[in-house]
Design an enzyme around this catalytic site. Structure first.
Site, PDB file in Angstrom:
ATOM      1  N   ASP A  53       0.855  -1.188   0.000  1.00  0.00           N
ATOM      2  CA  ASP A  53       0.000   0.000   0.000  1.00  0.00           C
ATOM      3  C   ASP A  53       0.891   1.238   0.000  1.00  0.00           C
ATOM      4  OD1 ASP A  53       0.966   0.111   2.628  1.00  0.00           O
ATOM      5  OD2 ASP A  53      -0.810  -0.922   3.393  1.00  0.00           O
TER       6      ASP A  53
ATOM      7  N   ASP B 288       1.623   4.878   1.758  1.00  0.00           N
ATOM      8  CA  ASP B 288       1.361   5.752   2.897  1.00  0.00           C
ATOM      9  C   ASP B 288       1.996   7.108   2.612  1.00  0.00           C
ATOM     10  OD1 ASP B 288       0.255   3.562   4.602  1.00  0.00           O
ATOM     11  OD2 ASP B 288       2.289   2.802   4.352  1.00  0.00           O
TER      12      ASP B 288
ATOM     13  N   ASP C 150       9.209   3.804  13.196  1.00  0.00           N
ATOM     14  CA  ASP C 150       9.768   2.654  13.919  1.00  0.00           C
ATOM     15  C   ASP C 150      11.185   2.272  13.489  1.00  0.00           C
ATOM     16  OD1 ASP C 150       8.675   1.805  11.508  1.00  0.00           O
ATOM     17  OD2 ASP C 150       7.371   0.275  12.365  1.00  0.00           O
TER      18      ASP C 150
END
Ligand code: ATP
Ligand code: MG
Length: 470
Positions: free
Chosen positions: A73, A75, A157
């Site tokens: 996907d 982002d 992260d």
């Protein structure tokens, strides 16, 4: 080509990037181009830019293109606030409380747009529970403090996920030396690993998931605290754990993820009853059975066949269910049906405390389990009825798995086990015409696996099951 590019980038900037001074790769120094990016994601980037905002493709979108993979996907990160994003797009809905963001919906494709996150070090922000909230373990219950792109990069992260591509200048901005880690195939947390896991324990799962998905290794510093911090997983809401279960077990890498989760003592937070039985080795077939079910799922996913998480859930909990049924039977004399529903209610309510399994999947699990009994009792019209059951296929596939596992330990290969015979019978039955099917049904002899009860057991009061639990 990419490695060369990296060399080039290193030559011009020999030191590690700082968040204020990222490595900037120009158009000819990286492989990311608009042809790799979905039209809808590009539309969103352009519209935000046109509206006067900064906007970047970020995370998996950039990382996967660098690796020559197709992103799952796209982002986007921007300096526009959720409200400002909403004002630009009619097809936008704002979601999330812990982490507010915008979904721009284009039919089946959803582009996730997040406002740059900032640090939670300001007392004023910390006191505003709407934007920032932390529990006593350091877990961020709200992460809605906005900041600059540099701060946003620091709050991501892993280094490989702090890569930003601009559709305005076509450059890749690498804030944490992520490009080098992409090519070195290393999963490395940004910042102090313990603090970052405390803020969000799901990052432990993400480290594993990216390691298996991208065939990378977890950097020693990132790996070191996982086992000791695993108990923080108990703070993760069951609904979020369901989402993580899907990503870990339904994306074609279930077997690898399962082994790593077990190694890092994380599996127990998904399936406590299964984990306990695996440790205690109370069920001989359990380990092999769930592994076979996961292999099966991986195979189907990797061959674009349909899969339902209900099948894997049914497999995971099959032996805990059997043990519970036996326990209930040993405590009180119940009819098989009452023992089944009693065990079902107990197993499911315990499981729901870990993973919130949506009701539609619970219903399928129950059907698969009930079919195991229905597939044994084939006399009269029963076999034909079972065949018409909407979940027959899943129940039959489940029976095949059970037969494969339970007969694997059958040393006398010449003689098929009862389950193997049953599985074969159903295989033949499905392929036969109606006349043959009638003959097959008539020739069924009562076997040990389909006992006809001669003495009626006294009915005990039914164990209450609520519809929300089954
Ligand atoms: P994929 O979509 O292929 O699973 P991804 O890296 O795009 O991988 P997403 O879950 O889509 O992962 O998240 C998008 C980006 O948001 C990540 O790349 C990362 O930068 C950031 N992110 C997501 N979850 C977290 C988290 N728990 N903590 C910090 N940053 C996160
Ligand atoms: Mg993504």
């Amino acid at each position: 080509m990419c490695k060369k590019v990296l060399g080039k980038a290193r030559k011009t900037k020999p030191t590690l990037p700082s968040f204020e001074q990222p490595i900037i790769l120009s158009r000819d120094q990286h492989p990311v181009s608009r042809k790799h990016i979905s039209h809808n994601a590009l539309k969103v980037l352009y519209r935000l830019n046109k509206g006067g905002y900064d906007a970047y493709l970020v995370g998996g979108g950039v990382r996967d293109i660098l690796l020559g993979l197709e992103p799952k996907d796209f982002d986007i990160a921007t300096n526009a606030t959720p409200e400002q994003i909403k004002a630009l797009f009619r097809n936008c809905r704002l979601i999330g409380r812990r982490f507010r963001l915008a979904h721009i919906v284009f039919g089946r494709e959803i582009i996730e747009v997040a406002t740059f996150r900032g640090h939670h070090d300001n007392d004023e922000d910390k006191n505003c529970q709407k934007t920032s909230k932390q529990n006593e373990d350091g877990m961020l219950l709200r992460d809605n403090i906005y900041g600059s792109i540099e701060e946003d990069a620091e709050r991501r992260d892993f280094t490989i996920n702090a890569l930003y591509y601009s559709a305005k200048d076509f450059k890749v901005y690498d804030f944490a030396n992520g490009v080098a880690d992409v090519y070195a195939k290393q999963i490395r947390l940004i910042g102090d690993p313990e603090t970052r896991y405390r803020e969000d324990p799901v990052r432990m799962l993400r480290a594993i998931r990216f390691a298996t998905k991208l065939d990378m290794t977890i950097h020693a510093d990132t790996e070191a605290p996982i086992k000791s911090l695993a108990p923080l997983m108990a703070n993760i809401p069951p609904a979020r754990l369901f989402e993580e279960f899907l990503k870990l077990f339904m994306s074609g890498k279930a077997v690898e993820n399962y082994h790593m989760l077990r190694d890092y003592s994380l599996f127990q937070y998904f399936f406590p009853a299964v984990d306990q039985q695996l440790d205690q080795k109370t069920q001989v077939y359990l380990a092999d059975f769930i592994l076979l079910a996961m292999k099966n799922t991986d195979h189907r996913v990797n061959n674009d066949q349909r899969v339902t998480p209900a099948f894997l859930f049914a497999a995971m909990l099959w032996y805990p269910m059997q043990e519970q049924i036996q326990r209930l039977n040993s405590e009180t004399q119940l009819t098989p049906q009452d023992a089944f529903f009693g065990a079902l209610s107990e197993i499911m309510s315990e499981q729901q405390r870990s993973i919130a399994i949506p009701k539609r999947f619970q219903a399928v699990m129950k059907d698969i389990w009930i079919l195991q009994e229905k597939l044994v009792r084939r006399d009269g019209k029963r076999a034909f009825k079972a065949l018409e059951h909407p979940k027959f296929r899943a129940g039959y596939d489940f029976l095949l798995l059970r037969a494969e596992i339970e007969s694997a330990s059958n040393t006398n290969n010449e003689q098929p086990s009862e389950l193997q015979e049953l599985a074969k019978w159903w295989g033949d039955f499905q392929e036969s015409n109606t006349d043959t099917q009638q003959v097959m049904v008539k020739s069924i002899v009562q076997t040990k696996s389909s006992p006809r009860r001669t003495t009626r057991k006294r009915r005990k009061p039914r164990v209450k099951t609520s519809s929300s639990e089954v």
